[in-house]
Design an enzyme around this catalytic site. Structure first.
Site, PDB file in Angstrom:
ATOM      1  N   ASP B  11       0.863  -1.184   0.000  1.00  0.00           N
ATOM      2  CA  ASP B  11       0.000   0.000   0.000  1.00  0.00           C
ATOM      3  C   ASP B  11       0.897   1.231   0.000  1.00  0.00           C
ATOM      4  O   ASP B  11       1.797   1.355   0.830  1.00  0.00           O
ATOM      5  CB  ASP B  11      -0.896   0.011   1.245  1.00  0.00           C
ATOM      6  CG  ASP B  11      -1.926  -1.116   1.201  1.00  0.00           C
ATOM      7  OD1 ASP B  11      -2.058  -1.743   0.129  1.00  0.00           O
ATOM      8  OD2 ASP B  11      -2.570  -1.376   2.227  1.00  0.00           O
ATOM      9  N   ASP B 130     -13.969  -5.416  -4.009  1.00  0.00           N
ATOM     10  CA  ASP B 130     -14.034  -5.473  -2.546  1.00  0.00           C
ATOM     11  C   ASP B 130     -15.427  -5.955  -2.184  1.00  0.00           C
ATOM     12  O   ASP B 130     -16.415  -5.301  -2.516  1.00  0.00           O
ATOM     13  CB  ASP B 130     -13.802  -4.083  -1.936  1.00  0.00           C
ATOM     14  CG  ASP B 130     -12.374  -3.584  -2.168  1.00  0.00           C
ATOM     15  OD1 ASP B 130     -11.495  -4.429  -2.425  1.00  0.00           O
ATOM     16  OD2 ASP B 130     -12.144  -2.362  -2.100  1.00  0.00           O
TER      17      ASP B 130
END
Lengths: 210, 260
Positions: B11, B130
């Site tokens: 990330d 997601d």
């Protein structure tokens, strides 16, 4: 100097950087004269066979590539660059064979129905015969593949390695100093880098003997 | 035989690596390019960068990071986060990324997937989904905006739709599992893997070795992704791969990475 042929078929930055890391003296070009003057040629590429041949043709590169191969100078086709070496491809459905460079006898076929296409990921190369290109690469090493078509040589003597993807296909081929590999050495970590270094050594040998 | 893939995820915010738990708390932790090169050496099969920069400055830092990665990392890498247009895709691919992943923008405008696939090839377009389980049921809804906004989309139906649009791969994150280390949601993984004919990357919940095996055997995933687990060295890529090889799963041995 080794010419990496840049003919509008994909981003060649990774190929260039990997060759540099492998210690090769490379430059990107789409210029016929530069290709003809090079000690060796790398022909990469991703995308459609027909468009690739058209891009080579409009740049006038086809006779230059043929000359390099006829001279016996080291030549490495990568991915689509391997497929272009053959007589033609079955890529355009129902319209017969799209002609290739015709430097190795055989044709390019699509994976049969039922297999996930493209083959994308790491698969093993299984040795068929020994060659300086494969020095230090253990049998059954994993290489990174992304492709929907594969080369099917009409003379098995050119096959260096095969790979099993439901069917067994030619993943590395060689006729003298003319090499083609279906996988991406620039994306195959240490094993891919070994192959690039080996090609660099083949080029060095060629230069020192000419 | 095609190997199952192990994919560390980094990330990234404003050019630095961060790692959140349940998508909220962040903790700074280093240069993404160096970390990706280290993952290459340790035998990772691919690397995914997820950019969470919101600012324009962050985006230009990202392109510079992609360029540096292309010089130093010799395995495929994917860049996702904030990609909203074909022009965004083009810039990232031109900088040297092998694949891009789209999430919220694809939900808002599904044609982005087909336009991207047409221009750059399906192999280049990963759709990140997601998904959160509807409580007490065996179905999942798609969430956007980093998991913060619910949609009405059914995750399995959405996966089938993006395959039709030309997606080359699905990065499937279980919002329920993310950050918990309780294992991947293999009911979700197998539901999607059975519905589509493109590779599925399981994500969210990896905490121990068995979780990777289960993602491949029960979840029918083609690849398994983990972020904090590798990032904080709770497990190494080599430990995971050695374990999976011993379990008889087709895996590229970690030793085929190494110093280049």
């Amino acid at each position: 100097m080794i010419a990496i042929v840049d003919y509008g078929m994909g981003n060649l930055r990774s190929v260039e950087k990997a060759c540099e890391r492998a210690g090769m003296d490379v430059f990107l070009t789409d210029d016929c004269a530069m290709v003809e003057q090079a000690d060796a040629v790398i022909l990469p590429g991703v995308g459609a066979f027909k468009r690739a041949m058209e891009n080579l043709r409009v740049r006038g590169l086809i006779p230059s590539l043929e000359k390099v191969v006829q001279d016996g100078r080291p030549f490495l086709g990568i991915c689509l660059g391997l497929q272009l070496l053959f007589d033609g491809s079955e890529e355009s459905f129902g319209q017969g064979l799209v002609p290739g460079l015709g430097l190795i006898p055989g044709r390019v076929r699509r994976f049969p129905p039922g297999l996930k296409v493209p083959q994308m990921g790491w698969n093993q190369i299984d040795a068929v015969r020994r060659d300086p290109l494969m020095m230090g690469v253990p049998d059954h090493s994993y290489m990174y593949f992304v492709h929907s078509y594969f080369a099917d040589p009409s003379d098995d003597s050119c096959i260096l390695t095969t790979t099993d993807y439901g069917i067994s296909f030619t993943s590395s081929a060689a006729v003298g100093n003319l090499y083609g590999i279906q996988y991406h050495p620039e994306k195959s970590s240490r094993m891919g880098m070994t192959i690039l270094r080996n090609f660099g050594a083949i080029v060095d040998d060629y230069i020192s003997s000419h | 035989m095609l190997a199952k893939r192990i994919i560390p995820c980094l990330d990234v915010k404003d050019g630095r690596v961060v790692k959140g738990t349940n998508f909220v708390e962040l903790r700074d932790a280093g240069d993404p390019v160096e970390l990706a090169a280290e993952y290459d050496r340790s035998g990772a099969d691919e690397v995914v960068f997820l950019d969470i920069s919101a600012s324009r400055e962050g985006r230009s830092t990202l392109l510079e990071m992609v360029r540096r990665t292309a010089e130093k990392v010799f395995i495929p890498f994917t860049v996702g986060g904030g990609i909203g247009s074909v022009e965004d895709i083009r810039a990232i691919v031109k900088a040297g990324a092998d694949k891009i992943s789209v999430n919220t923008a694809a939900v808002k405008r599904p044609q982005l997937v087909s336009e991207g696939a047409e221009r750059f090839g399906s192999q280049c377009i990963v759709v990140a989904i997601d998904a959160r389980r509807v409580q007490g049921e065996n179905r999942w809804l798609v969430y956007t905006h980093g998991g913060s906004q619910a949609t009405e989309l059914d995750a399995v139906q959405w996966a089938k739709q993006v395959e039709t649009l030309g997606a080359g791969e699905i990065l499937l994150t279980s919002m329920d599992g993310d950050g918990t280390k309780d294992g991947y949601d293999n009911a979700l993984n197998s539901a999607v893997a059975e519905a589509v004919n493109i590779p599925v990357i399981a994500s969210g919940g990896a905490g121990k070795l068995e979780h990777f095996r289960d993602a491949f055997l029960d979840g029918q995933a083609d690849a398994a992704l983990a972020a904090s687990l590798f990032h904080f060295k709770e497990l190494t890529v080599k430990q995971v791969k050695d374990y999976l090889l011993a379990e008889g799963i087709a895996i590229r041995p970690a030793e085929q990475g190494g110093r280049i």
